[in-house]
Design a protein around this motif. Structure first.
Motif, PDB file in Angstrom:
ATOM      1  N   THR A  80     -10.090 -26.871   2.670  1.00 17.69           N
ATOM      2  CA  THR A  80      -9.463 -27.958   1.931  1.00 17.69           C
ATOM      3  C   THR A  80     -10.337 -29.196   2.031  1.00 17.69           C
ATOM      4  OG1 THR A  80      -8.193 -28.800   3.831  1.00 17.69           O
ATOM      5  CG2 THR A  80      -7.151 -27.094   2.462  1.00 17.69           C
ATOM      6  N   ARG A  91      -9.221 -27.188  -2.998  1.00 18.20           N
ATOM      7  CA  ARG A  91      -8.808 -26.096  -2.128  1.00 18.20           C
ATOM      8  C   ARG A  91      -9.546 -24.844  -2.587  1.00 18.20           C
ATOM      9  NH1 ARG A  91      -3.088 -23.652  -2.722  1.00 18.20           N
ATOM     10  NH2 ARG A  91      -3.140 -22.038  -1.153  1.00 18.20           N
ATOM     11  N   THR A 105      -6.577 -30.493  -6.069  1.00 18.02           N
ATOM     12  CA  THR A 105      -5.326 -30.867  -5.421  1.00 18.02           C
ATOM     13  C   THR A 105      -5.088 -32.368  -5.531  1.00 18.02           C
ATOM     14  OG1 THR A 105      -6.412 -31.072  -3.261  1.00 18.02           O
ATOM     15  CG2 THR A 105      -5.391 -28.953  -3.776  1.00 18.02           C
ATOM     16  N   VAL A 111      -1.457 -28.196  -5.926  1.00 18.41           N
ATOM     17  CA  VAL A 111      -2.467 -27.763  -6.886  1.00 18.41           C
ATOM     18  C   VAL A 111      -2.182 -28.450  -8.215  1.00 18.41           C
ATOM     19  CG1 VAL A 111      -3.322 -25.792  -8.221  1.00 18.41           C
ATOM     20  CG2 VAL A 111      -2.899 -25.563  -5.759  1.00 18.41           C
TER      21      VAL A 111
END
Length: 167
Positions: A80, A91, A105, A111
């Motif tokens: 991440t 991500r 993200t 998302v």
């Protein structure tokens, strides 16, 4: 203009024991410094290890880390990168069977699916609700999440319950 700093987490969900030092070397090379992970046994997959590593670096380091780690057999991981005031977060998910998946993200870690991807899903679905659901699942990386979920759960030191027969 100064380079914006980012941070994130590497979750190695399962790696063969022999691969562990190679992963540390690859991550260290991407970060420009030596790193050491704290490895634990992965109870879901006997003989495999797991680790979490918090990193800091320039924006884009998440992509560099994912590139450095992907391609090895039997490796499951996610990387991440938190968003900054000047950049989106990201991500990256990887499994041996599915390869790598990237998703943008937001500040809460959700998302984000872009407008063009949603329009593409609607076009492909052509009014079929099941197909639209499938396309949005692809965009969200649902297959990767499904495969990694048991490895994530096991990382919480929780007992793993295998269901062999249901119904």
């Amino acid at each position: 203009m100064a380079t914006s700093s980012a941070r994130g987490v590497i979750y190695v969900h399962s790696a063969p024991r022999a691969l562990c030092p190679h992963l540390e070397w690859a991550v260290g090379r991407a970060l420009g410094r030596a790193v050491n992970f704290e490895w634990d046994e992965q109870p879901v997959l006997p003989g495999a290890r797991r680790a979490e590593f918090y990193w800091e670096g320039p924006v884009g380091t998440g992509a560099a880390l994912s590139s450095a780690m992907h391609g090895w057999e039997h490796l499951r991981f996610e990387v991440t990168e938190d968003p900054t005031p000047r950049s989106d977060g990201g991500r990256w998910l990887h499994t041996p069977d599915l390869g790598i998946h990237y998703a943008q993200t937001d500040a809460a870690g959700n998302v984000v699916i872009g407008e063009d991807r949603v329009r593409y899903a609607m076009e492909i679905a052509a009014g079929d609700a099941r197909e639209l659901q499938r396309e949005l699942g692809v965009a969200l990386g649902q297959a990767w999440d499904d495969e990694l979920e048991i490895f994530r759960h096991a990382s919480d030191q929780a007992p793993v319950v295998w269901l062999h027969k249901v119904g």
